[in-house]
Design an enzyme around this catalytic site. Structure first.
Site, short mmCIF file in Angstrom:
data_model
loop_
_atom_site.label_atom_id
_atom_site.label_comp_id
_atom_site.label_asym_id
_atom_site.label_seq_id
_atom_site.Cartn_x
_atom_site.Cartn_y
_atom_site.Cartn_z
N HIS A 9 0.83 -1.22 0.00
CA HIS A 9 0.00 0.00 0.00
C HIS A 9 0.86 1.27 0.00
O HIS A 9 2.02 1.22 -0.35
CB HIS A 9 -1.00 -0.05 1.17
CG HIS A 9 -1.70 -1.37 1.24
ND1 HIS A 9 -2.77 -1.69 0.43
CD2 HIS A 9 -1.43 -2.49 1.97
CE1 HIS A 9 -3.15 -2.94 0.69
NE2 HIS A 9 -2.35 -3.46 1.61
N GLU A 23 -2.26 0.42 7.69
CA GLU A 23 -1.38 -0.64 7.19
C GLU A 23 -0.17 -0.08 6.44
O GLU A 23 0.95 -0.55 6.60
CB GLU A 23 -2.18 -1.60 6.29
CG GLU A 23 -1.38 -2.80 5.84
CD GLU A 23 -2.15 -3.70 4.89
OE1 GLU A 23 -3.35 -3.44 4.65
OE2 GLU A 23 -1.55 -4.67 4.39
N HIS A 76 2.62 -7.09 4.35
CA HIS A 76 1.26 -6.60 4.61
C HIS A 76 0.85 -6.92 6.04
O HIS A 76 1.52 -7.68 6.73
CB HIS A 76 0.26 -7.27 3.65
CG HIS A 76 0.37 -6.76 2.25
ND1 HIS A 76 -0.53 -5.89 1.70
CD2 HIS A 76 1.31 -7.01 1.29
CE1 HIS A 76 -0.16 -5.62 0.46
NE2 HIS A 76 0.95 -6.28 0.19
N GLU A 143 1.77 -11.68 5.84
CA GLU A 143 0.76 -10.92 6.59
C GLU A 143 1.18 -10.95 8.05
O GLU A 143 1.03 -11.97 8.73
CB GLU A 143 -0.63 -11.56 6.42
CG GLU A 143 -1.16 -11.58 4.99
CD GLU A 143 -1.88 -10.29 4.58
OE1 GLU A 143 -1.80 -9.29 5.32
OE2 GLU A 143 -2.53 -10.30 3.51
ZN LIG Z 1 -2.38 -5.24 2.60
#
Ligand SMILES: [Zn+2]
Length: 278
Positions: A9, A23, A76, A143
């Site tokens: 992002h 995030e 992420h 993640e």
């Molecule tokens: Zn993400």
């Protein structure tokens, strides 16, 4: 060995937002720390972004391809009510899968619940995740916990997450992980008795004098005469390993010459040091 770090992002795309976190900020924090970790371990590092900018998914992949990265690691944080760490790999398995397993094992070692290594096939029969599908080298997407989980965010530490990912990459590639340099631990010499420079010290008001006490155990200031003249600031280990240092400050007012002394005790020995403050 060339590692492309892909900080998820950025810019107008904040990613998942919860509990006051965005995030995009956390992935950049991890990316910053991971770049330092990998560089220290001897990898060549190249990154999608080092600032808060929005970069498209295809551009992320094509730039890694152009650079000729050996591995692509996307960072992420998850969201949606779950808990734990998971790492995504290509549906074709191979090095993508083994790298993902190495990284996920290290993330779980930080205390995250183990959600495992995953892959997903898109409707066209290829990898669903664009950065995994469009990169030419083994690619993974980690993640690092759920941004909307209080438990996961209590565990969150960008430096620790980066170290875990770096260790996973090292384990996969067979390159030795190098710990960050730690603050040196000073030790006192194993000497008996106490040796102190007992000559009188001349100080001006506001001056600091550092007295060396050569002894093993931390010396005790057993007496201070002239508390309005001198003040003991601190007693601490000598970085040069000679013993202990005692910081003494000459107190105002001036200009009258005044005297004070401290008595220092260590290993059953007491010595006195005089200070003249003018
Ligand atoms: Zn993400």
């Amino acid at each position: 060995m060339k590692i492309r770090i892909d900080e998820g992002h950025g810019g107008a795309q904040p990613g998942a937002c919860a509990q006051g976190y965005k995030e995009k900020d956390l992935t950049l924090q991890i990316g910053n720390a991971l770049a330092a970790e990998l560089t220290r371990c001897g990898f060549a590092v190249n990154r999608t972004r080092t600032t808060d900018v929005d970069i498209g998914l295809s551009t992320r992949a094509s730039r890694a391809n152009q650079w000729g990265a050996d591995y692509f690691v996307s960072i992420h944080l998850n969201a949606g009510g779950g808990q734990g760490a998971e790492t995504w790999c290509s549906i074709t398995g191979g090095q993508s899968k083994t790298l993902a397993q190495c990284i996920n094992t290290q993330l779980v070692g930080l205390g995250y619940k183990d959600r495992g290594v995953k892959s997903r096939k898109g409707s066209d029969g290829r990898d669903y995740l664009a950065v995994i599908r469009e990169t030419n080298m083994p690619a993974v997407l980690a993640e690092v916990g759920f941004i909307d989980s209080a438990v996961d965010m209590a565990l969150f530490d960008a430096g620790k997450a980066a170290a875990a990912i770096a260790k996973g990459i090292c384990n996969h590639t067979g390159i030795a992980y190098k710990q960050a340099a730690t603050v040196p631990q000073y030790t006192a010499p194993a000497i008996t008795g106490l040796t102190l420079d007992t000559r009188s010290k001349d100080m001006a008001t506001g001056d600091k004098y550092t007295l060396l006490a050569k002894c093993k155990d931390k010396p005790v200031i057993s007496d201070i005469v002239g508390r309005d003249v001198i003040k003991v600031l601190r007693v601490y280990l000598d970085p040069k390993g000679r013993g202990w240092l005692i910081d003494v400050e000459g107190l105002p007012p001036e200009p009258v010459a005044r005297h004070g002394h401290i008595k220092v005790t260590a290993d059953g020995v007491t010595q006195q040091c005089n200070f003249n403050v003018k």
